[in-house]
Write a protein that holds these residues in place. Structure first.
Motif, short mmCIF file in Angstrom:
data_model
loop_
_atom_site.label_atom_id
_atom_site.label_comp_id
_atom_site.label_asym_id
_atom_site.label_seq_id
_atom_site.Cartn_x
_atom_site.Cartn_y
_atom_site.Cartn_z
N VAL A 31 9.11 9.51 -17.23
CA VAL A 31 7.79 10.12 -17.36
C VAL A 31 7.16 10.16 -15.98
O VAL A 31 7.12 9.15 -15.28
N VAL A 32 6.68 11.33 -15.58
CA VAL A 32 6.09 11.49 -14.25
C VAL A 32 4.69 12.05 -14.38
O VAL A 32 4.45 12.99 -15.15
N GLY A 33 3.75 11.47 -13.65
CA GLY A 33 2.40 12.01 -13.57
C GLY A 33 2.24 12.80 -12.29
O GLY A 33 2.71 12.38 -11.23
N VAL A 34 1.61 13.95 -12.35
CA VAL A 34 1.43 14.83 -11.19
C VAL A 34 -0.05 15.07 -10.99
O VAL A 34 -0.77 15.40 -11.93
N ASP A 35 -0.50 14.89 -9.76
CA ASP A 35 -1.89 15.20 -9.42
C ASP A 35 -1.93 15.59 -7.95
O ASP A 35 -0.95 15.45 -7.23
N GLU A 36 -3.07 16.07 -7.53
CA GLU A 36 -3.18 16.52 -6.15
C GLU A 36 -3.92 15.48 -5.32
O GLU A 36 -4.67 14.66 -5.84
N TYR A 37 -3.67 15.53 -4.03
CA TYR A 37 -4.38 14.66 -3.08
C TYR A 37 -4.75 15.52 -1.88
O TYR A 37 -4.14 16.57 -1.63
N ALA A 38 -5.74 15.08 -1.14
CA ALA A 38 -6.20 15.83 0.03
C ALA A 38 -5.98 15.00 1.28
O ALA A 38 -6.37 13.84 1.34
N THR A 39 -5.34 15.62 2.27
CA THR A 39 -5.21 14.94 3.56
C THR A 39 -6.40 15.29 4.45
O THR A 39 -6.86 14.48 5.22
N ARG A 40 -6.91 16.50 4.32
CA ARG A 40 -8.14 16.92 4.99
C ARG A 40 -8.96 17.62 3.93
O ARG A 40 -8.61 18.71 3.48
N LYS A 41 -10.04 17.01 3.51
CA LYS A 41 -10.82 17.50 2.37
C LYS A 41 -11.15 18.98 2.51
O LYS A 41 -11.72 19.41 3.49
N GLY A 42 -10.79 19.72 1.48
CA GLY A 42 -11.10 21.14 1.44
C GLY A 42 -10.16 22.01 2.26
O GLY A 42 -10.30 23.22 2.28
N ARG A 43 -9.20 21.42 2.95
CA ARG A 43 -8.32 22.22 3.81
C ARG A 43 -6.85 22.06 3.49
O ARG A 43 -6.13 23.03 3.37
N VAL A 44 -6.36 20.83 3.40
CA VAL A 44 -4.94 20.58 3.21
C VAL A 44 -4.76 19.71 1.97
O VAL A 44 -5.27 18.60 1.91
N TYR A 45 -4.02 20.25 0.99
CA TYR A 45 -3.77 19.52 -0.25
C TYR A 45 -2.26 19.38 -0.46
O TYR A 45 -1.48 20.21 -0.02
N GLY A 46 -1.89 18.34 -1.18
CA GLY A 46 -0.50 18.13 -1.55
C GLY A 46 -0.43 17.59 -2.96
O GLY A 46 -1.45 17.51 -3.66
N MET A 47 0.78 17.22 -3.39
CA MET A 47 0.96 16.68 -4.74
C MET A 47 1.51 15.26 -4.64
O MET A 47 2.37 14.99 -3.82
N VAL A 48 1.00 14.39 -5.47
CA VAL A 48 1.54 13.03 -5.59
C VAL A 48 2.19 12.93 -6.97
O VAL A 48 1.64 13.42 -7.96
N LEU A 49 3.38 12.34 -7.00
CA LEU A 49 4.12 12.16 -8.24
C LEU A 49 4.25 10.66 -8.50
O LEU A 49 4.69 9.91 -7.62
N VAL A 50 3.86 10.23 -9.69
CA VAL A 50 3.81 8.81 -10.04
C VAL A 50 4.65 8.57 -11.28
O VAL A 50 4.59 9.35 -12.24
N ASP A 51 5.44 7.50 -11.24
CA ASP A 51 6.20 7.11 -12.42
C ASP A 51 5.22 6.64 -13.48
O ASP A 51 4.45 5.71 -13.25
N GLY A 52 5.23 7.27 -14.63
CA GLY A 52 4.25 6.98 -15.66
C GLY A 52 4.48 5.66 -16.38
O GLY A 52 3.57 5.13 -17.01
N ILE A 54 6.08 2.67 -14.86
CA ILE A 54 5.86 1.50 -14.01
C ILE A 54 4.66 1.71 -13.07
O ILE A 54 4.32 0.81 -12.32
N ARG A 55 4.05 2.90 -13.11
CA ARG A 55 2.84 3.22 -12.36
C ARG A 55 3.00 3.00 -10.86
O ARG A 55 2.19 2.35 -10.22
N ARG A 56 4.07 3.56 -10.32
CA ARG A 56 4.32 3.51 -8.88
C ARG A 56 4.57 4.92 -8.38
O ARG A 56 5.20 5.72 -9.07
N PRO A 57 4.11 5.21 -7.17
CA PRO A 57 4.39 6.55 -6.61
C PRO A 57 5.89 6.73 -6.38
O PRO A 57 6.57 5.83 -5.91
N VAL A 58 6.39 7.91 -6.75
CA VAL A 58 7.81 8.20 -6.54
C VAL A 58 8.01 9.38 -5.61
O VAL A 58 9.14 9.65 -5.20
N GLY A 59 6.96 10.10 -5.29
CA GLY A 59 7.12 11.23 -4.37
C GLY A 59 5.80 11.82 -3.92
O GLY A 59 4.79 11.73 -4.62
#
Length: 148
Positions: A31-52, A54-59
């Motif tokens: 199970v993977v959770g996907v959400d976005e994160y910002a490295t520079r607010k309003g300018r550069v966004y990426g995706m964080v993938l979390v193991d649903g 064990i609740r640890r980031p996987v990518g």
């Protein structure tokens, strides 16, 4: 801890030895959770993938493109469920897996209308026209006039 055991060793050596240890084997997420994160607010966004489970980031993906998510999921065929918000890039990228809405976004959307003001309250002068209703008295002795 080294001092407690009577071993004389520097901090740098301890960190170097810990860094040399192999990474523990982490099982492939189901199970993977996907959400976005910002490295520079309003300018550069990426995706964080979390193991649903064990609740640890996987990518971390450097962008919010559906093709990036689809390629990442294609390399990991054991992923069965993708928890996501309602962003269209997540829906297109996770087309091969079972998709579910994540708990935070569900509760946020359910609670959001409670904090919105009613449409009539935004009209000009509506606040001045609204007067509190007096509480009913327990004894009635004739009619009492309520002053505005």
């Amino acid at each position: 801890m080294a001092r407690a055991f009577g071993v004389s060793i520097s901090r740098s050596t301890v960190l170097r030895l810990l860094d040399a240890l192999p990474e523990p084997e982490v099982p492939a997420p189901r199970v993977v959770g996907v959400d976005e994160y910002a490295t520079r607010k309003g300018r550069v966004y990426g995706m964080v993938l979390v193991d649903g489970e064990i609740r640890r980031p996987v990518g971390l993906l450097p962008d919010r493109k559906a093709s990036s998510l689809a390629a990442w999921l294609a390399k990991r065929p054991g992923i069965e469920i993708v928890c996501r918000d309602r962003a269209p890039c997540f829906a297109e990228g996770a087309a091969g897996a079972t998709q579910a809405a994540d708990r935070w976004h569900l509760w946020h959307k359910l609670d959001e209308p409670r904090f919105r003001s009613p449409p009539w309250a935004e009209r000009k002068g509506a606040r001045e026209r609204i007067r509190p209703v007096p509480a009913p008295s327990r004894r009635r002795r004739g009619r009492r006039r309520v002053r505005p």
